[in-house]
Motif scaffolding. Structure first.
Motif, PDB file in Angstrom:
ATOM      1  N   UNK A 117       0.806  -1.124   0.127  1.00  0.00           N
ATOM      2  CA  UNK A 117       0.066  -0.010  -0.115  1.00  0.00           C
ATOM      3  C   UNK A 117       0.939   1.339   0.222  1.00  0.00           C
ATOM      4  N   UNK A 118       0.333   2.274  -0.676  1.00  0.00           N
ATOM      5  CA  UNK A 118       1.088   3.610  -0.737  1.00  0.00           C
ATOM      6  C   UNK A 118       0.287   4.729  -0.766  1.00  0.00           C
ATOM      7  N   UNK A 119       0.299   5.727  -0.810  1.00  0.00           N
ATOM      8  CA  UNK A 119      -0.597   6.995  -1.043  1.00  0.00           C
ATOM      9  C   UNK A 119       0.042   8.059  -2.006  1.00  0.00           C
ATOM     10  N   UNK A 120      -0.939   8.940  -2.599  1.00  0.00           N
ATOM     11  CA  UNK A 120      -0.448  10.081  -3.275  1.00  0.00           C
ATOM     12  C   UNK A 120       0.772  10.875  -2.861  1.00  0.00           C
ATOM     13  N   UNK A 121       0.537  11.286  -1.423  1.00  0.00           N
ATOM     14  CA  UNK A 121       1.614  12.009  -0.979  1.00  0.00           C
ATOM     15  C   UNK A 121       3.092  11.364  -0.728  1.00  0.00           C
ATOM     16  N   UNK A 122       2.684  10.049  -0.408  1.00  0.00           N
ATOM     17  CA  UNK A 122       4.107   9.316  -0.445  1.00  0.00           C
ATOM     18  C   UNK A 122       4.722   9.189  -1.553  1.00  0.00           C
ATOM     19  N   UNK A 123       3.989   8.954  -2.618  1.00  0.00           N
ATOM     20  CA  UNK A 123       4.362   8.863  -4.281  1.00  0.00           C
ATOM     21  C   UNK A 123       4.753  10.312  -4.539  1.00  0.00           C
ATOM     22  N   UNK A 124       4.446  11.212  -4.188  1.00  0.00           N
ATOM     23  CA  UNK A 124       4.954  12.639  -4.623  1.00  0.00           C
ATOM     24  C   UNK A 124       6.057  13.046  -3.936  1.00  0.00           C
ATOM     25  N   UNK A 125       6.303  12.610  -2.842  1.00  0.00           N
ATOM     26  CA  UNK A 125       7.677  12.660  -2.155  1.00  0.00           C
ATOM     27  C   UNK A 125       8.677  11.899  -2.720  1.00  0.00           C
ATOM     28  N   UNK A 140      -0.876  10.243  -8.797  1.00  0.00           N
ATOM     29  CA  UNK A 140      -2.352  10.488  -9.032  1.00  0.00           C
ATOM     30  C   UNK A 140      -2.628  11.448  -7.788  1.00  0.00           C
ATOM     31  N   UNK A 141      -3.873  12.085  -8.183  1.00  0.00           N
ATOM     32  CA  UNK A 141      -4.502  13.146  -7.313  1.00  0.00           C
ATOM     33  C   UNK A 141      -4.929  12.240  -6.056  1.00  0.00           C
ATOM     34  N   UNK A 142      -5.324  12.958  -5.046  1.00  0.00           N
ATOM     35  CA  UNK A 142      -5.693  12.413  -3.663  1.00  0.00           C
ATOM     36  C   UNK A 142      -7.115  11.736  -3.797  1.00  0.00           C
ATOM     37  N   UNK A 143      -7.204  10.444  -3.369  1.00  0.00           N
ATOM     38  CA  UNK A 143      -8.314   9.747  -3.392  1.00  0.00           C
ATOM     39  C   UNK A 143      -9.177  10.189  -2.212  1.00  0.00           C
ATOM     40  N   UNK A 144     -10.541   9.854  -2.383  1.00  0.00           N
ATOM     41  CA  UNK A 144     -11.716   9.858  -1.141  1.00  0.00           C
ATOM     42  C   UNK A 144     -11.100   8.783  -0.101  1.00  0.00           C
ATOM     43  N   UNK A 145     -11.464   9.001   1.014  1.00  0.00           N
ATOM     44  CA  UNK A 145     -11.149   8.092   2.117  1.00  0.00           C
ATOM     45  C   UNK A 145     -11.614   6.667   1.713  1.00  0.00           C
ATOM     46  N   UNK A 146     -12.860   6.819   1.312  1.00  0.00           N
ATOM     47  CA  UNK A 146     -13.585   5.335   1.151  1.00  0.00           C
ATOM     48  C   UNK A 146     -13.012   4.580  -0.272  1.00  0.00           C
ATOM     49  N   UNK A 147     -12.215   5.243  -0.975  1.00  0.00           N
ATOM     50  CA  UNK A 147     -11.556   4.716  -2.252  1.00  0.00           C
ATOM     51  C   UNK A 147     -10.339   3.966  -2.226  1.00  0.00           C
ATOM     52  N   UNK A 214      -1.731  -1.298  -4.095  1.00  0.00           N
ATOM     53  CA  UNK A 214      -2.946  -0.361  -4.003  1.00  0.00           C
ATOM     54  C   UNK A 214      -2.389   0.991  -3.489  1.00  0.00           C
ATOM     55  N   UNK A 215      -3.028   1.973  -4.088  1.00  0.00           N
ATOM     56  CA  UNK A 215      -2.932   3.323  -3.660  1.00  0.00           C
ATOM     57  C   UNK A 215      -4.318   3.784  -2.828  1.00  0.00           C
ATOM     58  N   UNK A 216      -4.033   4.337  -1.772  1.00  0.00           N
ATOM     59  CA  UNK A 216      -5.060   4.783  -0.659  1.00  0.00           C
ATOM     60  C   UNK A 216      -5.106   6.277  -0.582  1.00  0.00           C
ATOM     61  N   UNK A 217      -6.005   6.738   0.293  1.00  0.00           N
ATOM     62  CA  UNK A 217      -6.185   8.105   0.727  1.00  0.00           C
ATOM     63  C   UNK A 217      -4.823   8.257   1.723  1.00  0.00           C
ATOM     64  N   UNK A 218      -4.331   9.438   1.751  1.00  0.00           N
ATOM     65  CA  UNK A 218      -3.059   9.848   2.649  1.00  0.00           C
ATOM     66  C   UNK A 218      -3.466   9.439   4.105  1.00  0.00           C
ATOM     67  N   UNK A 219      -4.556  10.009   4.639  1.00  0.00           N
ATOM     68  CA  UNK A 219      -5.022   9.788   6.008  1.00  0.00           C
ATOM     69  C   UNK A 219      -5.203   7.970   6.259  1.00  0.00           C
ATOM     70  N   UNK A 221      -3.580   5.775   4.869  1.00  0.00           N
ATOM     71  CA  UNK A 221      -2.369   5.131   4.420  1.00  0.00           C
ATOM     72  C   UNK A 221      -1.598   5.451   6.051  1.00  0.00           C
ATOM     73  N   UNK A 222      -1.849   6.496   6.639  1.00  0.00           N
ATOM     74  CA  UNK A 222      -0.986   6.822   7.791  1.00  0.00           C
ATOM     75  C   UNK A 222      -1.729   6.023   8.930  1.00  0.00           C
ATOM     76  N   UNK A 223      -3.022   5.606   9.000  1.00  0.00           N
ATOM     77  CA  UNK A 223      -3.698   4.848   9.941  1.00  0.00           C
ATOM     78  C   UNK A 223      -3.112   3.310   9.679  1.00  0.00           C
ATOM     79  N   UNK A 224      -2.928   2.922   8.601  1.00  0.00           N
ATOM     80  CA  UNK A 224      -2.493   1.648   8.178  1.00  0.00           C
ATOM     81  C   UNK A 224      -1.082   1.573   8.542  1.00  0.00           C
ATOM     82  N   UNK A 225      -0.430   2.323   8.497  1.00  0.00           N
ATOM     83  CA  UNK A 225       0.981   2.309   8.893  1.00  0.00           C
ATOM     84  C   UNK A 225       1.166   2.124  10.449  1.00  0.00           C
ATOM     85  N   UNK A 226       0.028   2.885  11.155  1.00  0.00           N
ATOM     86  CA  UNK A 226       0.046   2.665  12.657  1.00  0.00           C
ATOM     87  C   UNK A 226      -0.606   1.686  13.000  1.00  0.00           C
TER      88      UNK A 226
END
Length: 318
Positions: A117-125, A140-147, A214-219, A221-226
């Protein structure tokens, strides 16, 4: 996919490399004895984002240790700097390292057993780090939290109430965002070509990563890594092989298959002037022969074995 670009190198450091770290065993980049969230020994995390990371000093120390068996002592000192001791050393090392940041985090999934799993902000950095070595891809642009965004042929998809969904960690149910599938396909193709080690042992990873990315919403992703790190309980035994009354503690680890990265910058010539070789020549010689290093703590119990992938800028005229 974007064409190769001219590397955007920091002033004074014309040579750059991007190191990718594949965790082959759990990794404990510790912060010491700090009880946090019920864990006695948590991992290092960024203050701003809360995402896992690893400080550059730990990486430099591990690379230095590995380099000692590959290059001369003069070259070790020129590249990494003299060992700290009074009086102050005459010169610093000729290698600038950044902290290691998270790129891909492995997590369980209902279909496919596990995924990255990764996220748009992680990929942008990561894209910014890629531009240091003349690489690029579309983020990709940010996704909705449910997507969630996956490839069309992803093995993670499952039908729920007539909709394609991905279920992570047994309970996180995300609807597939079909409009982002081609972007995920492009990113996964780049990863096949550049991110995955060439070892035959990674052939299976090369096959499954595109289907389990899988690419998920930034928030999210943070929850997943926690919530997705491994927390191990350890005990200390007395000389009589009995559990010490005060020898029980818990440790947090990044799971195996986690992918981190860091940037390395070098000047054109060594600061110490102890060898006629260029810093990039000495560094590439080390990385070419050292495929794996040990990062973090508890190496004697098999923690922190990582496989290195070295991404270099394109050669002139290439």
């Amino acid at each position: 996919m974007s064409k190769r670009i001219i590397p955007e190198i920091p002033a004074g450091f014309p040579e750059s490399r991007l190191l990718i770290f594949w965790c082959e065993t759990p990794l404990h980049p510790g912060v010491g004895m700090v009880v946090k969230g019920g864990v006695d020994l948590p991992i290092q995390r960024e203050k701003l984002t809360g995402l896992p990371m690893m400080q550059a000093s730990s990486i430099k120390g591990a690379l230095r240790k590995a380099a000692k068996s590959q290059i001369s002592n003069n070259e070790v000192i020129a590249l990494f700097g003299p060992e700290p001791s009074p009086p102050a050393p005459e010169h610093a090392g000729s290698m600038l390292l950044t902290d290691a940041h998270i790129l891909l985090f492995p997590i369980s999934s209902v279909k496919g057993m596990m995924c990255w799993v990764t996220s748009p902000m992680v990929l942008a950095r990561f894209r910014r780090a890629l531009r240091y070595v003349g690489e690029d891809f579309e983020v990709p642009q940010e996704l909705e939290e449910c997507k969630v965004a996956v490839r069309d042929d992803s093995c993670l998809k499952i039908k729920v109430d007539g909709k394609d969904k991905v279920i992570l960690m047994d309970e996180l149910e995300l609807e597939v965002d079909c409009a982002r599938s081609q972007q995920v396909a492009n990113i996964s193709q780049w990863m096949i070509n550049r991110l995955i080690p060439e070892d035959p042992s990674y052939n299976y990873v090369r096959q499954i990563l595109p289907l389990r990315l899988a690419i998920v919403n930034d928030d999210v992703f943070r929850g997943i890594t926690q919530r997705g790190t491994e927390v191990l309980t350890r005990v200390r035994l007395t000389d009589a092989k009995v559990v010490d009354e005060h020898g029980l503690w818990s440790e947090e680890h990044l799971p195996a298959f986690t992918v981190l990265y860091c940037s390395i910058f070098m000047p054109e010539r060594f600061r110490g002037g102890v060898t006629s070789k260029k810093p990039k020549e000495v560094f590439d010689n080390v990385i070419m022969n050292v495929k794996r290093i040990v990062l973090g703590g508890h190496e004697t119990v098999g923690r922190g074995i990582v496989r290195i992938v070295n991404i270099s800028p394109p050669k002139s005229g290439g």
